[in-house]
Design an enzyme around this catalytic site. Structure first.
Site, PDB file in Angstrom:
ATOM      1  N   GLU A   1     -16.391   0.979  -4.792  1.00 53.37           N
ATOM      2  CA  GLU A   1     -16.852   1.365  -3.451  1.00 53.37           C
ATOM      3  C   GLU A   1     -18.221   1.997  -3.545  1.00 53.37           C
ATOM      4  O   GLU A   1     -18.442   2.854  -4.410  1.00 53.37           O
ATOM      5  CB  GLU A   1     -15.936   2.434  -2.829  1.00 53.37           C
ATOM      6  CG  GLU A   1     -14.546   2.020  -2.462  1.00 53.37           C
ATOM      7  CD  GLU A   1     -13.787   3.194  -1.813  1.00 53.37           C
ATOM      8  OE1 GLU A   1     -14.417   4.099  -1.232  1.00 53.37           O
ATOM      9  OE2 GLU A   1     -12.551   3.194  -1.922  1.00 53.37           O
TER      10      GLU A   1
ATOM     11  N   GLU B   1      -8.084   6.994  -4.943  1.00 53.66           N
ATOM     12  CA  GLU B   1      -8.778   8.244  -5.249  1.00 53.66           C
ATOM     13  C   GLU B   1      -7.835   9.431  -5.442  1.00 53.66           C
ATOM     14  O   GLU B   1      -7.853  10.394  -4.659  1.00 53.66           O
ATOM     15  CB  GLU B   1      -9.825   8.549  -4.179  1.00 53.66           C
ATOM     16  CG  GLU B   1     -10.958   7.544  -4.182  1.00 53.66           C
ATOM     17  CD  GLU B   1     -12.042   7.835  -3.141  1.00 53.66           C
ATOM     18  OE1 GLU B   1     -11.776   8.591  -2.200  1.00 53.66           O
ATOM     19  OE2 GLU B   1     -13.136   7.295  -3.293  1.00 53.66           O
TER      20      GLU B   1
HETATM   21  C1  GLA Z   1     -13.547   7.002  -0.035  1.00 50.25           C
HETATM   22  C2  GLA Z   1     -12.285   6.229   0.314  1.00 50.25           C
HETATM   23  C3  GLA Z   1     -12.493   5.162   1.348  1.00 50.25           C
HETATM   24  C4  GLA Z   1     -13.435   5.632   2.422  1.00 50.25           C
HETATM   25  C5  GLA Z   1     -14.737   6.039   1.790  1.00 50.25           C
HETATM   26  C6  GLA Z   1     -15.785   6.426   2.812  1.00 50.25           C
HETATM   27  O1  GLA Z   1     -14.193   6.534  -1.139  1.00 50.25           O
HETATM   28  O2  GLA Z   1     -11.663   5.667  -0.806  1.00 50.25           O
HETATM   29  O3  GLA Z   1     -11.232   4.840   1.894  1.00 50.25           O
HETATM   30  O4  GLA Z   1     -12.882   6.710   3.091  1.00 50.25           O
HETATM   31  O5  GLA Z   1     -14.511   7.134   0.957  1.00 50.25           O
HETATM   32  O6  GLA Z   1     -16.999   6.788   2.238  1.00 50.25           O
END
Ligand code: GLA
Ligand code: ZN
Length: 667
Positions: free
Chosen positions: A306, A147
């Site tokens: 995710e 991210e």
């Molecule tokens: C982000 C991160 C993960 C985790 C999620 C939790 O997307 O990439 O490592 O922290 O949030 O929602």
């Protein structure tokens, strides 16, 4: 290789657990139908316990275990979280905020993206991983970093200042170009050498808007440089293995990354999406994020890397998902082009900052609703394998540009209540409620295939974009433009002449003055059929120059002036709305425009029932996602087979409350 079906799994962090747990992990993964997991995202400190000394033993065992169990690895370079020894040695690799405060380590994703020491260390570990695992049979995909852009979207340290000057040199060829672009003659900001230019650090009052906008571009480009450097190493060491980095296209979750540019750099687009608890319909935001993700992928399939099985833990209040909601969320992403439904994370952590964040294996283990739904979802996804490679069909395009958003959010605008993001959401929601599927498009993209193009708020618009929209309408397209669009060029300089410079020809009007409203104020707006709507936040003195007035302001400073206009231009039509309409007003406006565009009215579909199509060589699929608490009946164009139940379907398909159905049409 990326699994042949829909990718199913999550972030797998076995380093948080004793090895006895790993055996149970893979047994449960098989039980749930997991076929891919993301590993190694935060493992740098364990992999390289001291500088240059690697310990791959644990990761070797993890990858071997996954491979033995037929589970593919989305293998991360852990460059989002450098180890403590690194910062002890290079304290100046920690980022500095606008106020000059250096941030500490001990959290994650805290580093200066321009720091030569960081860059070297990151490339070294990426290379070491590539060398070791390029030919590993479990390796399906490289997951570079994590991210980009959060939580530190820009650093203001001296290394970044030097790097910014180099970026300016490349972009403008010297200080004269910078002075011209930024309009430094104003307020005595003229520079005589690039050396004098700093990042837009905290000053006594508002700084130069061109500088602030360019710093956003520079920060984004710097992160992208880092990604590309890692990617190129991995490409060289493991040709053919796709390289990705997980995006966060949901607009509220990350605003500092120009995903149009990033979409061109990754081999496959992947995205993270979490439901935002702000009282609005979470499934509409999900659909919007998914459509935006597919759009930055150029329409190609992408992977949801995710999302959450139930509640997250980073909002002020984190509701659990209702029974069935997780599958509905996952499958809604698949409808809109995803070829995966992956989660953060596989097993819920006992320790650390995210121990109250849901996971596929909750603290309560397998005798839980979440686990039962995880197993069920695995089976559902398995029955959808053949949708791979098909593409989501959109009805309309909405224009979106991060650069415009950045520019519009700079200081000292006519009203701080106008928010481009809010307008994008509102128009998207209005289209969603008309059951239209949206592609997002860059303002300079080819729009010729869309019968309707909507511009919710594009303050910054290049001349080329203006030309693009003119041509689109000339050739027969229908355009809807909302206020404060087409005002400035790429340097935040007002287009010459009357507003909106980039659009006045196609809209057949000029705007003499903006007249924003005060909080709580609204104005009545009267429609052609006598209907009355309300506008708030913004009004304008619009002067028609060819356009016809369709709605008129009924009160306030702009009383009697046009609020909504329509202009016949070439073979097409361009609508303009100069105030902030709420849902009802937007629906009325889009109703007119949809008629001009000859779009199908889908009035027979109930609210909150999504119908999305994916087509391709593998067939034609209709996804129906029922977000309501009652059964929905949805007309099918042709007979087919419902894939989740295996039943035949024709005529009106019954979709139970809260359920999803996917029909593969015959033929
Ligand atoms: C982000 C991160 C993960 C985790 C999620 C939790 O997307 O990439 O490592 O922290 O949030 O929602
Ligand atoms: Zn820096």
């Amino acid at each position: 290789m990326i699994p042949e079906g829909i990718a199913y799994g999550g972030d797998y962090n076995p380093e948080q657990w004793p090895e006895e747990v790993w055996a149970e992990d893979v047994r449960l993964m098989r039980e749930a139908g997991v076929n891919m997991v993301s590993v190694n995202i935060f493992a740098w400190a364990l992999l390289e316990p001291s500088e240059g000394a690697y310990d791959f033993e644990r990761l070797d065992r993890i990858l071997a275990l996954l491979h033995e169990n037929g589970i593919a690895a989305d293998l991360a370079t852990p460059t989002a979280a450098p180890p403590a020894w690194f910062f002890r040695k290079h304290p100046d690799a920690l980022p500095v905020d606008r106020d000059g405060r250096r941030l500490s380590y001990g959290s994650r994703q805290t580093f200066c993206p321009s720091s030569p020491a960081y860059r070297d260390a990151a490339l070294r570990i990426a290379r070491a991983l590539g060398e070791r695992y390029a030919d590993h049979p479990a390796l399906a995909m490289w997951h570079v970093h994590n991210e980009y852009g959060v939580p530190v979207s820009a650093c203001y340290c001296d290394s970044c200042a030097a790097h910014f000057r180099r970026w300016l040199e490349t972009t403008y060829g010297g200080v004269d170009g910078v002075n011209e672009a930024w309009g430094t003659a104003f307020w005595g900001q003229h520079y005589t050498s690039l050396e004098q230019i700093d990042p837009p650090r905290t000053a006594a009052t508002v700084g130069n808007p061109g500088q602030a906008l360019d710093y956003k571009r520079f920060a984004d480009a710097t992160m992208r440089e880092n990604f590309v450097a890692e990617r190129d190493i991995l490409h060289r060491l493991s040709p053919g293995i796709p390289v990705t980095t997980n995006f966060m296209t949901a607009l509220s979750q990350c605003d500092s990354v120009d995903y149009w540019a990033w979409g061109r750099e990754v081999d496959i687009v992947t995205n993270d999406h979490y439901l935002i608890t702000d009282g609005r319909r979470t499934h509409v935001n999900l659909a919007m994020a998914a459509d935006l993700t597919r759009s930055v992928a150029g329409g190609a399939p992408w992977i949801l890397l995710e999302h959450s099985t139930s509640g997250v833990n980073w909002q002020p209040r984190n509701p659990a998902k209702a029974p069935g909601q997780m599958a509905r969320n996952s499958l809604a992403h698949v409808a809109r082009g995803s070829e995966g439904a992956m989660f953060f994370q596989w097993r819920q952590s006992r320790r650390g900052a995210e121990k109250f964040h849901s996971a596929m294996v909750p603290h309560g283990g397998t005798d839980t609703r979440v686990w039962r739904e995880v197993v069920e979802l695995g089976a559902s996804l398995d029955s959808l394998n053949t949708v791979r490679g098909t593409r989501t069909q959109a009805d309309v395009a909405v224009l979106w540009d991060w650069h415009s958003w950045w520019a519009q959010n700079l200081d000292w605008r006519p009203s701080e209540d106008h928010d481009a993001r809010e307008r994008a959401d509102a128009f998207y929601e209005a289209l969603y409620d008309r059951h239209l599927t949206v592609d997002f498009a860059h303002p300079e993209a080819d729009l010729s295939t869309y019968p309707l193009v909507v511009v919710p708020a594009l303050y910054l618009m290049t001349e080329a974009a203006g030309r693009n929209l003119r041509q689109y309408v000339e050739n027969g397209g229908t355009l809807v433009v909302s206020y404060f669009s087409g005002i400035v060029d790429e340097h935040d300089a007002v287009h010459p002449g009357a507003y909106p410079g980039a659009l006045r020809d196609v809209l057949g009007l000029t705007v003499e003055e903006f007249s924003p409203l005060l909080p709580g104020q609204s104005v009545p707006v009267t429609g052609p059929d006598g209907s009355e709507l309300t506008g708030d936040v913004w009004t304008e003195f619009v002067v028609p120059r060819g356009a016809e007035t369709v709605w008129t302001y009924g009160d306030g400073l702009t009383a009697g002036h046009p609020a909504v206009t329509r202009n016949r231009h070439g073979a097409g039509t361009a609508w303009y709305v100069s105030t902030r309409l709420a849902a009802q007003g937007l629906d009325a406006l889009l109703g007119w425009a949809a008629e001009d565009a000859r779009l199908p009215a889908r009035a027979d579909l109930p609210r909150d029932v999504e119908v999305v199509r994916r087509n391709g060589e593998a067939g034609s699929y209709v996804f129906v996602v029922n977000h309501t608490a009652s059964e929905a009946k949805v007309p099918l164009d042709a007979a087919g087979t419902e894939l989740l139940t295996g039943e035949r379907a024709s005529g009106r398909l019954a979709v139970p409350a809260g359920a999803v159905r996917v029909v593969r049409l015959d033929g």
